[in-house]
Write an enzyme that holds these catalytic residues in place. Sequence first.
Site, short mmCIF file in Angstrom:
data_model
loop_
_atom_site.label_atom_id
_atom_site.label_comp_id
_atom_site.label_asym_id
_atom_site.label_seq_id
_atom_site.Cartn_x
_atom_site.Cartn_y
_atom_site.Cartn_z
N LYS A 151 37.70 46.27 39.46
CA LYS A 151 36.53 46.47 38.58
C LYS A 151 35.92 45.09 38.37
O LYS A 151 36.48 44.22 37.74
CB LYS A 151 36.98 47.06 37.24
CG LYS A 151 35.95 47.95 36.56
CD LYS A 151 34.69 47.23 36.09
CE LYS A 151 34.89 46.55 34.76
NZ LYS A 151 33.75 45.67 34.39
N CYS B 109 39.91 29.44 31.70
CA CYS B 109 40.90 29.81 30.67
C CYS B 109 41.86 28.66 30.40
O CYS B 109 42.32 28.50 29.28
CB CYS B 109 41.64 31.08 31.06
SG CYS B 109 42.10 31.18 32.77
N GLU C 49 38.93 29.73 20.98
CA GLU C 49 38.45 29.38 22.32
C GLU C 49 36.91 29.37 22.33
O GLU C 49 36.28 30.35 21.94
CB GLU C 49 38.97 30.43 23.30
CG GLU C 49 38.68 30.10 24.75
CD GLU C 49 39.31 31.12 25.70
OE1 GLU C 49 39.27 32.31 25.41
OE2 GLU C 49 39.85 30.68 26.73
P1 NAD Z 1 36.13 40.61 28.47
O1 NAD Z 1 37.59 40.45 28.31
O2 NAD Z 1 35.46 41.56 27.55
O3 NAD Z 1 35.78 41.13 29.96
C1 NAD Z 1 36.57 40.88 31.08
C2 NAD Z 1 36.59 42.12 31.96
O4 NAD Z 1 37.14 43.21 31.23
C3 NAD Z 1 35.22 42.59 32.44
O5 NAD Z 1 35.33 43.07 33.76
C4 NAD Z 1 34.90 43.72 31.49
O6 NAD Z 1 34.02 44.67 32.02
C5 NAD Z 1 36.26 44.34 31.28
N1 NAD Z 1 36.40 45.12 30.05
C6 NAD Z 1 35.76 44.93 28.87
N2 NAD Z 1 36.16 45.84 27.97
C7 NAD Z 1 37.07 46.64 28.58
C8 NAD Z 1 37.87 47.74 28.16
N3 NAD Z 1 37.82 48.23 26.93
N4 NAD Z 1 38.73 48.27 29.05
C9 NAD Z 1 38.83 47.79 30.30
N5 NAD Z 1 38.09 46.75 30.76
C10 NAD Z 1 37.24 46.17 29.91
O7 NAD Z 1 35.50 39.21 28.41
P2 NAD Z 1 33.96 38.81 28.24
O8 NAD Z 1 33.32 39.65 27.19
O9 NAD Z 1 33.34 38.80 29.56
O10 NAD Z 1 34.12 37.33 27.68
C11 NAD Z 1 34.45 37.13 26.32
C12 NAD Z 1 35.47 36.03 26.14
O11 NAD Z 1 36.61 36.29 26.96
C13 NAD Z 1 35.03 34.65 26.59
O12 NAD Z 1 34.26 34.01 25.65
C14 NAD Z 1 36.35 33.99 26.81
O13 NAD Z 1 36.87 33.50 25.61
C15 NAD Z 1 37.23 35.08 27.32
N6 NAD Z 1 37.37 35.03 28.79
C16 NAD Z 1 38.52 34.53 29.29
C17 NAD Z 1 38.71 34.45 30.64
C18 NAD Z 1 39.96 33.92 31.23
O14 NAD Z 1 39.97 33.52 32.37
N7 NAD Z 1 41.06 33.92 30.51
C19 NAD Z 1 37.70 34.87 31.51
C20 NAD Z 1 36.52 35.40 30.98
C21 NAD Z 1 36.39 35.48 29.61
#
Ligand code: NAD
Length: 484
Positions: free
Chosen positions: A177, A286, A386
Amino acid sequence: MAEIKPYWQNYIDGAWGDGGAGRIDVINPATGARLATQALADSADVDRAVQAAKRVHVSGALSDLRPVERGRMVQAMGRYLLDHIDAIAEVLTLEQGKPLWEARIEIEGAARYFEYYGNQAETVEGRSIPLGKGYFDFTTYEPFGVSAQIIPWNYPIEMTARSLSAALATGNACVIKTPELTPLSTAWLAQAAEAAGLPDGAVNILCGLGKEAGAALSAHRDVNQIVFTGSVPTGIAIATAAAQNVVPCVLELGGKSAAIVHDDADLEAFENDVRWGIYFNAGQVCSAMSRVIVHDSIHDALVERMVGVAKSLSVKPGIEQPEFGATMGAMVSEAQRDRAAAMVGQAQTDGARVATGGRKPNISGAFLEPTIITDVTPDMAIASEEVFGPVLSVLRFSSDDEAIGMANGTSYGLVGGVFTRDLDRATRAARQLRAGQVFVNEWYAGGVETPFGGYGKSGYGREKGREALWNYVQTKNVAIKLGA
Ligand code: NAD
């Protein structure tokens, strides 16, 4: 610059198609303009992808192969990426914001995962356990079956490559996804799978909203294992869905990782750690070095050097940055930039001082100046939350114990660093830091070969290295009673 295709589809069971949930605009964060539209999967699309992967698994088309054959296909996928690096890098830069030279590094990193796990395919071996005369007992490792992988926007190609390569090498079929903000460049992974000769349905790549397609995938009853990288709240939602189906998951969540800089550290060399540790990918990493905990006696000298590094970077659209250099691109979206800028503002309200940066530059697009915040104390939000942007918080210490206490003082525990010429002090800190990986005298030392993953709210399970292989296989023991 090549023309970007206006509409991008999902890839399910070896065929490209539209999504049941319509389309989403993909925005170029460096300009705010629409780059393309992407098909959005709904839960029925997710189900088709999972069923396709399940058919591949049940047929044995992947898992019955001699591992060397799977390994060769995995390696071929990496070579495909390198053969198309120019085209992929351009799209990655335009959708994500990073400099073109950084996009190339990401694609090379992705290819490296396919090389490494392609090589590892043949190394997954069981053992024989002596049970005395009359028995022959052995263990084997079998793939879980359908691996669901939910990908973040910061390194869409490299993060997908990380889990996909290890999952395929061990014989799993995969449903990916992709992130809503940066779904385009992952299309090349589907092409790579086809070019490498993987069976239809072994690699399915679809974009959809997290709460819809992401949630449907993580709750699907025919998914056997889940890999997630992203935020803590989403990680909790996914782990909860996994628990309902009693399937394992690997969670790579965020971090607030700290470098402890002692009074005997090489301050000039540390400039390089600042450059990469917090400004690579505009800090959207991250394992970014988002905190520096520095000894009182060298605080001012180090801050001066770090400010020099921040000011040396020119901030402009990634597509104008073909050559490796002192440059930084846009953040992934205006929302992420505004969130980071608001956290800088809150830190000032809380009593911290912006030594440099903190503002949106006077150009359109999701840019934020490389930022350094001093006078940060552990009680401030900026010290524990973060930012996920180019924002470095500086705290000061006077004793080793105090430094360790500050470094361990957040709910995260992804990586940590210690900078000193004293080996005893470094090894003591390495033992005391509550983090999955500790860097001594170089932030981001290590590579694909070294295991990576979190303590605390940074998640569980390990990616990279040989450790990651065990996420994708389950152990079977076979005990045979021999005849007389
Ligand atoms: P997120 O965790 O919401 O999204 C990451 C992925 O999860 C995306 O593909 C999204 O579509 C999916 N997702 C979202 N809600 C979901 C659900 N309920 N069930 C299954 N999948 C779901 O992250 P974001 O909103 O893109 O970013 C927000 C914060 O997350 C950033 O500010 C940062 O702090 C953190 N982040 C961390 C990393 C990392 O590498 N650890 C990477 C991206 C973002």
